[in-house]
Write an enzyme that holds these catalytic residues in place. Structure first.
Site, PDB file in Angstrom:
ATOM      1  N   ARG A  16       0.821  -1.215   0.000  1.00  0.00           N
ATOM      2  CA  ARG A  16       0.000   0.000   0.000  1.00  0.00           C
ATOM      3  C   ARG A  16       0.857   1.267   0.000  1.00  0.00           C
ATOM      4  O   ARG A  16       0.491   2.283  -0.597  1.00  0.00           O
ATOM      5  CB  ARG A  16      -0.890  -0.056   1.245  1.00  0.00           C
TER       6      ARG A  16
ATOM      7  N   HIS B 136       0.349   4.537  -2.301  1.00  0.00           N
ATOM      8  CA  HIS B 136       0.124   5.864  -1.727  1.00  0.00           C
ATOM      9  C   HIS B 136       1.229   6.835  -2.125  1.00  0.00           C
ATOM     10  O   HIS B 136       0.993   8.042  -2.192  1.00  0.00           O
ATOM     11  CB  HIS B 136      -0.005   5.760  -0.206  1.00  0.00           C
TER      12      HIS B 136
ATOM     13  N   ASN C 174      -2.975   8.189   5.563  1.00  0.00           N
ATOM     14  CA  ASN C 174      -1.656   7.561   5.703  1.00  0.00           C
ATOM     15  C   ASN C 174      -1.289   7.215   7.140  1.00  0.00           C
ATOM     16  O   ASN C 174      -0.239   6.609   7.381  1.00  0.00           O
ATOM     17  CB  ASN C 174      -0.571   8.472   5.104  1.00  0.00           C
TER      18      ASN C 174
ATOM     19  N   HIS D 167      -6.057  -5.830  -2.620  1.00  0.00           N
ATOM     20  CA  HIS D 167      -6.778  -6.027  -1.361  1.00  0.00           C
ATOM     21  C   HIS D 167      -6.894  -7.509  -0.990  1.00  0.00           C
ATOM     22  O   HIS D 167      -7.557  -7.847  -0.015  1.00  0.00           O
ATOM     23  CB  HIS D 167      -8.177  -5.408  -1.436  1.00  0.00           C
TER      24      HIS D 167
END
Length: 315
Positions: free
Chosen positions: A51, A55, A82, A180
């Site tokens: 992730r 990000h 975050n 995911h």
């Protein structure tokens, strides 16, 4: 293990497979070694480290800005989306090992891209050839993170627009959503789907697009104001990178609204159904291709940016 080879290793932004072949030939081996050791003791960091690359790329491009610290708490990592990122210490460990071998050569942005590949491979997922040659940015801004990171409650229109703005296709959207398959979420990212979906305070006000049996299971885990409990994104195999995510979404068991939203567009729905129904799933191959595409967003190359000595601060 499934390995994807990139057919066109060079692209206009100066990225290429094997960028460090001459300047730091052991670079990728060093990254893999640290990640293999890390995953053997802390496999739950795979999701957060994957992730982290997402990000990073979605805010200012893939240039390591998510790693920078701010003394006034105004950096990307201080933005609410975050705050749940974990694994910064692992990135620092990788950087330290690389600095020992080849001081000032490998960028923190490239470390994020290589680590993302290695945690997926270590979680029984695919591997792929990672293009390298990114340089590190010098700016990290909390507001930009809030504006660019996609929230878990995004609908399909928002998702498609946000990916398109980054130069990514609808297929990239549905493929990368499959990330995911590993990781966990705090209850607070989806409890609105369980308790107060319409916002009218009605008893039993759950998201009608969620399987009612799944709603009951989630309610057992998450009470209305629970901000601490973690729930697996892919129940039963959240530590294993596989194509089960699509089976769950097809059964209306996607945890986030942004997961369920994939059923609201003909192209994304067709992909979900295809991966959920076939034993010869194309997901592993597709994921490598889409990760390479994502890794090209807004990169700094040539003389732009810098190669940070420490990933959490500019030189």
């Amino acid at each position: 293990m499934f390995v994807l080879f990139v057919l066109d290793p060079a692209n206009a932004q100066g990225l290429k497979v094997g960028f460090y072949a001459k300047t730091c030939p052991e670079a990728e081996f060093i990254v893999t070694k640290v990640i293999t050791q890390t995953m053997s003791v802390a496999p739950s960091l795979a999701g957060p480290l994957l992730r982290m690359h997402f990000h990073d790329c979605f805010v200012r491009g893939c240039e390591g800005s998510v790693l920078l610290n701010s003394s006034t708490k105004q950096a990307e990592k201080d933005a609410v989306p975050n705050l749940s990122l974990r694994g910064f210490q692992i990135i620092d460990n990788v950087k330290s090992a690389l600095e020992k071998a080849c001081p000032g050569v490998v960028s923190c942005a490239d470390i994020l891209a290589l680590v993302a590949r290695d945690v997926v491979a270590a979680s029984k997922g695919p591997s792929w050839e990672v293009e390298t040659g990114r340089r590190d940015g010098r700016i990290s801004n909390l507001i930009e993170a809030l504006l660019n990171l996609i929230p878990p409650f995004a609908n399909i229109t928002t998702l498609k627009n946000d990916f398109q703005q980054k130069g990514l296709s609808v297929k990239d959207l549905v493929v990368l959503s499959g990330g995911h398959t590993i990781g966990t979420s705090h209850c607070s990212s989806f409890t609105n789907r369980l308790y107060n979906f319409t916002g009218k305070g009605i008893v039993g006000d759950a998201d009608p697009t969620l399987d009612p049996n799944y709603v009951l299971r989630l309610k057992n885990r998450c009470k209305p104001n629970d901000v601490n409990t973690l729930v697996g994104l892919d129940p039963g195999s959240f530590k294993t990178f596989d194509d089960d995510y699509y089976t769950l979404v097809a059964k209306r068991r996607g945890l986030f609204q942004s997961d369920s939203a994939l059923l609201n567009d003909p192209e994304t729905k067709a992909y979900v159904k295809l991966q959920a129904s076939t034993h010869g799933s194309t997901f592993f191959k597709d994921f490598g291709v889409s990760m390479v595409n994502m890794g090209r967003i807004g990169v700094l190359a040539g003389n732009s940016g810098e190669i940070r000595k420490q990933c959490s601060r500019v030189n």
